[in-house]
Design a protein around this motif. Structure first.
Motif, PDB file in Angstrom:
ATOM      1  N   THR A   1      -8.358  -0.340  -4.110  1.00 38.70           N
ATOM      2  CA  THR A   1      -8.708   0.649  -5.123  1.00 38.70           C
ATOM      3  C   THR A   1      -8.404   0.055  -6.490  1.00 38.70           C
ATOM      4  OG1 THR A   1      -6.491   1.620  -5.175  1.00 38.70           O
ATOM      5  CG2 THR A   1      -8.061   2.509  -3.539  1.00 38.70           C
TER       6      THR A   1
ATOM      7  N   VAL B   1       0.838  -1.209   0.000  1.00 37.32           N
ATOM      8  CA  VAL B   1       0.000   0.000   0.000  1.00 37.32           C
ATOM      9  C   VAL B   1       0.867   1.251   0.000  1.00 37.32           C
ATOM     10  CG1 VAL B   1      -1.663   1.341   1.358  1.00 37.32           C
ATOM     11  CG2 VAL B   1      -1.972  -1.129   1.079  1.00 37.32           C
TER      12      VAL B   1
ATOM     13  N   VAL C   1     -11.250  -4.080   2.549  1.00 39.04           N
ATOM     14  CA  VAL C   1     -11.472  -2.942   1.654  1.00 39.04           C
ATOM     15  C   VAL C   1     -10.733  -1.715   2.163  1.00 39.04           C
ATOM     16  CG1 VAL C   1     -13.211  -1.331   0.779  1.00 39.04           C
ATOM     17  CG2 VAL C   1     -13.661  -3.785   0.762  1.00 39.04           C
ATOM     18  N   ARG C   2     -10.756  -1.521   3.474  1.00 34.55           N
ATOM     19  CA  ARG C   2     -10.032  -0.401   4.059  1.00 34.55           C
ATOM     20  C   ARG C   2      -9.482  -0.798   5.418  1.00 34.55           C
ATOM     21  NH1 ARG C   2     -13.108   4.041   3.059  1.00 34.55           N
ATOM     22  NH2 ARG C   2     -11.612   5.250   4.259  1.00 34.55           N
ATOM     23  N   HIS C   3      -8.445  -0.121   5.829  1.00 34.09           N
ATOM     24  CA  HIS C   3      -7.868  -0.326   7.156  1.00 34.09           C
ATOM     25  C   HIS C   3      -7.853   1.039   7.835  1.00 34.09           C
ATOM     26  CE1 HIS C   3      -5.487  -2.088  10.347  1.00 34.09           C
ATOM     27  NE2 HIS C   3      -4.626  -1.088  10.247  1.00 34.09           N
TER      28      HIS C   3
ATOM     29  N   ARG D   1      -8.557   4.613   8.253  1.00 28.12           N
ATOM     30  CA  ARG D   1      -8.879   5.659   7.267  1.00 28.12           C
ATOM     31  C   ARG D   1      -8.281   5.390   5.896  1.00 28.12           C
ATOM     32  NH1 ARG D   1      -8.077  11.347  10.651  1.00 28.12           N
ATOM     33  NH2 ARG D   1      -9.659  10.912  12.274  1.00 28.12           N
ATOM     34  N   VAL D   2      -7.490   4.344   5.789  1.00 31.31           N
ATOM     35  CA  VAL D   2      -6.795   4.056   4.524  1.00 31.31           C
ATOM     36  C   VAL D   2      -7.631   3.095   3.690  1.00 31.31           C
ATOM     37  CG1 VAL D   2      -4.720   3.106   3.469  1.00 31.31           C
ATOM     38  CG2 VAL D   2      -4.568   4.407   5.617  1.00 31.31           C
ATOM     39  N   ARG D   3      -8.002   3.514   2.495  1.00 31.31           N
ATOM     40  CA  ARG D   3      -8.684   2.613   1.574  1.00 31.31           C
ATOM     41  C   ARG D   3      -7.620   1.751   0.896  1.00 31.31           C
ATOM     42  NH1 ARG D   3     -13.455   1.593  -0.841  1.00 31.31           N
ATOM     43  NH2 ARG D   3     -14.475   3.222   0.356  1.00 31.31           N
ATOM     44  N   VAL D   4      -7.712   0.457   1.108  1.00 33.28           N
ATOM     45  CA  VAL D   4      -6.720  -0.478   0.582  1.00 33.28           C
ATOM     46  C   VAL D   4      -7.068  -0.888  -0.846  1.00 33.28           C
ATOM     47  CG1 VAL D   4      -5.635  -2.744   0.893  1.00 33.28           C
ATOM     48  CG2 VAL D   4      -6.171  -1.323   2.901  1.00 33.28           C
TER      49      VAL D   4
END
Length: 283
Positions: free
Chosen positions: A226, A192, A217-219, A221-224
């Motif tokens: 995409t 990432v 899908v996300r960790h 606040r980070v959208r993994v």
């Protein structure tokens, strides 16, 4: 969007990852998360029902008892889902035989291998002792191509590789016999963080030694997951599996992004989504 299989320029995929829909390599896989039965999670009854419904791929967790038995179980302690108490690793297997989850007995990994010989098992190592225990069982059952080994901790995946080497198994980069693995937290963080600067392919080839990535899908606040993340992983030859997805609209969105697998607690919902796409059942 037209799906294309991930690149195989670096090394052929292990048999585990090449066996989606027969004759249609590179199509997405449906994983029954812990058997996709919340009331009987990680039980033989849950896995059998999911397999009968068309799920060739079953996601599960393993932990070791005090006497070294590998048990299919997620939590460190027994209280949340079973009739037992205390930490699983403090019990012998014999002491757990009267413990139940949703009315079903606890399950040893060896018994699951024997009960469902056609299933593909996606196994999360939940403690360090599980790594050598898993290697021994795969050797005993010659189940190299039936299992993908995963762990949140990359150190456990490396310990598993070392255990294979100690047993004399030729864990080859090419051809039959390679045990598939996915990256843990550190591997995913590297992909990432460093992928956007062009290092995904270098990481896949030289640093990570994994065959796929399994991600939320996300960790925070980070959208993994995409479109760019999926594209970069595919260019590096890494299939992308996403967990845990239960809503049909989200399943369709991810499949349109080109992900290679979805893990779910809602077997019925994922089966319906895959049916509409002409890729069900998967065995």
């Amino acid at each position: 969007m037209t799906r294309r299989p991930p690149s195989s320029r670096h090394r052929p995929a292990p048999a585990y990852l090449a066996d989606s829909v027969p004759g249609r390599e590179g199509w997405p896989l449906g994983f029954a998360h812990r058997g996709a039965d919340v009331g009987r999670e990680n039980s033989l009854a849950a896995f059998q029902a999911a397999h009968d419904a068309g799920f060739a791929y079953l996601e599960l967790d393993v932990r070791t008892t005090s006497d070294g038995e590998l048990v299919v179980f997620h939590d460190e302690t027994l209280e949340r889902v079973t009739t037992g108490r205390g930490r699983l690793q403090e019990h012998t297997w014999n002491g757990l035989t009267e413990v139940h989850v949703g009315g079903e007995p606890l399950l040893r990994f060896a018994d699951l291998l024997a009960a469902l010989p056609e299933a593909r098992l996606n196994v999360d190592l939940k403690d360090r002792a599980a790594a050598p225990a898993m290697a021994r069982l795969l050797a005993e059952h010659e189940a190299w191509e039936r299992v993908l080994v995963a762990s949140f901790h990359d150190s456990r995946r490396r310990a598993f590789r070392r255990a294979l080497a100690a047993l004399g198994h030729e864990d080859r980069a090419f051809g039959p016999g390679r045990v598939a693995t996915s990256g843990g937290a550190a591997a995913i963080a590297a992909l990432v963080a460093l992928g956007p600067v062009g290092l995904t392919r270098w990481l896949a080839r030289h640093a990570l030694d994994v065959d796929c990535v399994q991600v939320p899908v996300r960790h925070g606040r980070v959208r993994v997951v995409t479109a760019d993340f999926v594209r970069r992983c595919h260019a590096a030859g890494l299939p992308v599996h996403v967990w845990v997805i239960d809503e049909p609209d989200e399943m369709h969105r991810l499949l349109d992004l080109g992900v290679d697998g979805i893990m779910t607690d809602r077997a019925d919902v994922l089966a319906d989504v895959f049916t509409t796409r002409g890729i069900w059942p998967q065995r």
